[in-house]
Design a protein around this motif. Structure first.
Motif: not given
Length: 310
Positions: A48-62
């Motif tokens: 899916p689209w993902r967001l790369w966050l400050k701090g290094g984590a990723t957040l999927p937008l499923r």
């Protein structure tokens, strides 16, 4: 007081409430959205689209539509649009299950579907023929079609109320509080626009990447001339420079990529060193003092990158 595990679970499931806001986890802030490469059955770009966050984590937008759809609802190879606001806290996209335009608050995880025809998939244009922009605090979404095909629309997320801009006007940004739009006329002059108000007929010819201060009183623009990077300041009322510019030297290979005002009146300069090394610098406009506040590198296996605010 919820424990750390209970707090994390409440945020993840969207079922908890915070008794003490001071105990909350740090706010989510996205640097950019994009797609990654999958290896099976053979290497390809995948969702899916993902967001790369400050701090290094990723957040999927499923729930975000990845591939554009044709008029019959069939998936195309080209991508559907997505946007992240300049603060990295809201995302706008078409929701897969409903094909409607939505805005997600990344911290509360609340997803607002824009009501009425404003939130519907356009009939005359395909998804990949649209660019999106979302304002800080998620109040407005801008739907910008390919030039010459249709007018740019400014949509109020909560109500679906829509304002059309003339074909010579393009939205280039927002004030830090998200109440005003920075609009460029004929790719030259920057003006302040309040949705529902009158669009000015002329404005300031700001050099370089442009940002607007809260209240729409001033613009600032950054550009590199030779080895020196300049930040120039313009009064919206006179469309003229109103003070001496700031001068600075960026590291070798770094070029200005974006400039943003903060609500406190400071500036944040994003620079890029090709192929994918970014750095954000906080600038005090009064003193010119500058310091690096963030840096990141975009992997060569990340595609369709949409930086926060673009």
């Amino acid at each position: 007081m919820p424990s750390g595990l209970a707090l994390a679970a409440a945020l993840l499931l969207g079922t908890g409430s915070l008794v003490n806001p001071a105990a909350a986890a740090p706010a989510i802030q996205a640097r950019y959205a994009g797609l990654t490469t999958c290896a099976k059955p053979k290497r390809h770009i995948c969702g899916p689209w993902r967001l790369w966050l400050k701090g290094g984590a990723t957040l999927p937008l499923r729930d975000a539509q990845v591939r554009s759809l044709d008029e019959h609802g069939r998936k195309l190879a080209l991508r559907a649009p997505i946007a992240v606001d300049a603060h990295g806290r809201f995302a706008a996209y078409f929701k897969t299950s409903t094909r409607r335009l939505v805005v997600r608050n990344l911290n509360t995880r609340k997803v607002v579907s824009i009501p009425g025809t404003a939130g519907a998939t356009p009939r005359s244009l395909l998804m990949h023929e649209l660019d999106l922009a979302v304002s800080p605090h998620g109040r407005y979404v801008v739907v910008d079609p390919i030039p010459g095909s249709s007018t740019t629309s400014v949509i109020e997320v909560a109500t679906g109320k829509t304002w059309a801009l003339p074909d010579y006007a393009r939205v280039r940004g927002f004030s830090p509080d998200g109440r005003l739009l920075q609009v460029q006329l004929d790719f030259e002059e920057s003006v302040v626009y309040r949705p529902g108000g009158t669009l000015p007929s002329g404005g300031a010819a700001v050099v370089g990447w442009v940002t607007m201060r809260d209240g729409g009183t001033h613009f600032a623009g950054v550009s590199r001339e030779g080895r020196t990077t300049y930040v120039r300041f313009y009064a919206a009322a006179t469309a003229m420079e109103h003070r001496h510019p700031l001068r600075m030297t960026l590291p070798r290979g770094h070029e200005p990529r974006r400039l943003d005002y903060t609500s406190s009146g400071r500036l944040v300069l994003l620079s890029l060193k090709q192929p994918g090394e970014y750095a954000s610098r906080s600038i005090d406009p009064a003193t010119g003092k500058i310091k690096v506040v963030d840096s990141f590198r975009i992997s060569t296996h990340t595609w369709d990158v949409h930086l926060a605010g673009e």
